[in-house]
Enzyme design. Structure first.
Site, PDB file in Angstrom:
ATOM      1  N   GLU A  55       1.038  -1.030  -0.113  1.00 23.44           N
ATOM      2  CA  GLU A  55      -0.106  -0.029   0.178  1.00 23.44           C
ATOM      3  C   GLU A  55       0.938   1.254   0.096  1.00 23.44           C
ATOM      4  OE1 GLU A  55      -0.134  -2.222   1.893  1.00 23.44           O
ATOM      5  OE2 GLU A  55      -2.529  -3.160   3.052  1.00 23.44           O
ATOM      6  N   CYS A  88      -1.943  -2.734   7.088  1.00 15.97           N
ATOM      7  CA  CYS A  88      -2.248  -2.417   8.281  1.00 15.97           C
ATOM      8  C   CYS A  88      -1.782  -1.523   8.906  1.00 15.97           C
ATOM      9  CB  CYS A  88      -0.049  -2.815   8.341  1.00 15.97           C
ATOM     10  SG  CYS A  88       0.677  -1.602   7.960  1.00 15.97           S
TER      11      CYS A  88
END
Ligand code: DUR
Ligand code: ZN
Length: 135
Positions: A55, A88
């Site tokens: 990401e 996360c």
């Protein structure tokens, strides 16, 4: 470009993962307003905490090319998981600053299962220095 197509781009992005330690590849793709698709994959290191998630790779890639949050239309994230992979905590904080609050974020897996969400849902009560800072 459809949501399904952007997920396929994230699956393509995942092919460039460098994850010899975890052997867990993650791909991300950003659809930009000019039609470009920016890819990112997780890149690990022998010093494990220095690893970068897929990401953040995609977002840093886009920003390094000069794009900014208002240029982002949609984000897709994928991994080889039973249920759509979820970013996360570190990535949520970074997404919170670099992606608009209501931008569709497509969590997915390699079978094409998709869970659509936003960073507002993923990181409620976020810390936003720029918006909260008093001069
Ligand atoms: O949302 C996630 C979760 C984990 N990882 C990476 C970090 C590490 O390289 C590997 C295993 O945690 O997957 C990502 O890229 N994105
Ligand atoms: Zn992460």
């Amino acid at each position: 470009m459809t949501k399904e197509q952007l997920v396929q781009e994230a699956i393509k992005a995942r092919k460039n993962t460098y994850s010899p330690y975890s052997k867990f590849g993650v791909g991300a793709a950003l659809l930009m307003k000019d039609g470009q698709v920016i890819h990112g994959a997780n890149i690990e290191n022998a010093s494990y905490p220095l690893s970068n998630c897929g990401e953040r790779s995609a977002l840093f890639h886009a920003y390094s090319l000069g794009y900014r949050k208002e240029d982002i239309v949609m984000m897709a994230i994928t991994a080889d998981t039973l249920n759509p992979v979820s970013p996360c905590g570190a990535c949520r904080q970074v997404i919170n600053e670099l992606v608009p609050k209501e931008t569709p974020i497509l969590l997915s897996n390699l079978t094409g299962k998709i869970k659509e969400t936003t960073i507002r849902e993923l990181l409620p009560y976020s810390f936003d220095e720029i918006e909260n800072h008093e001069h």
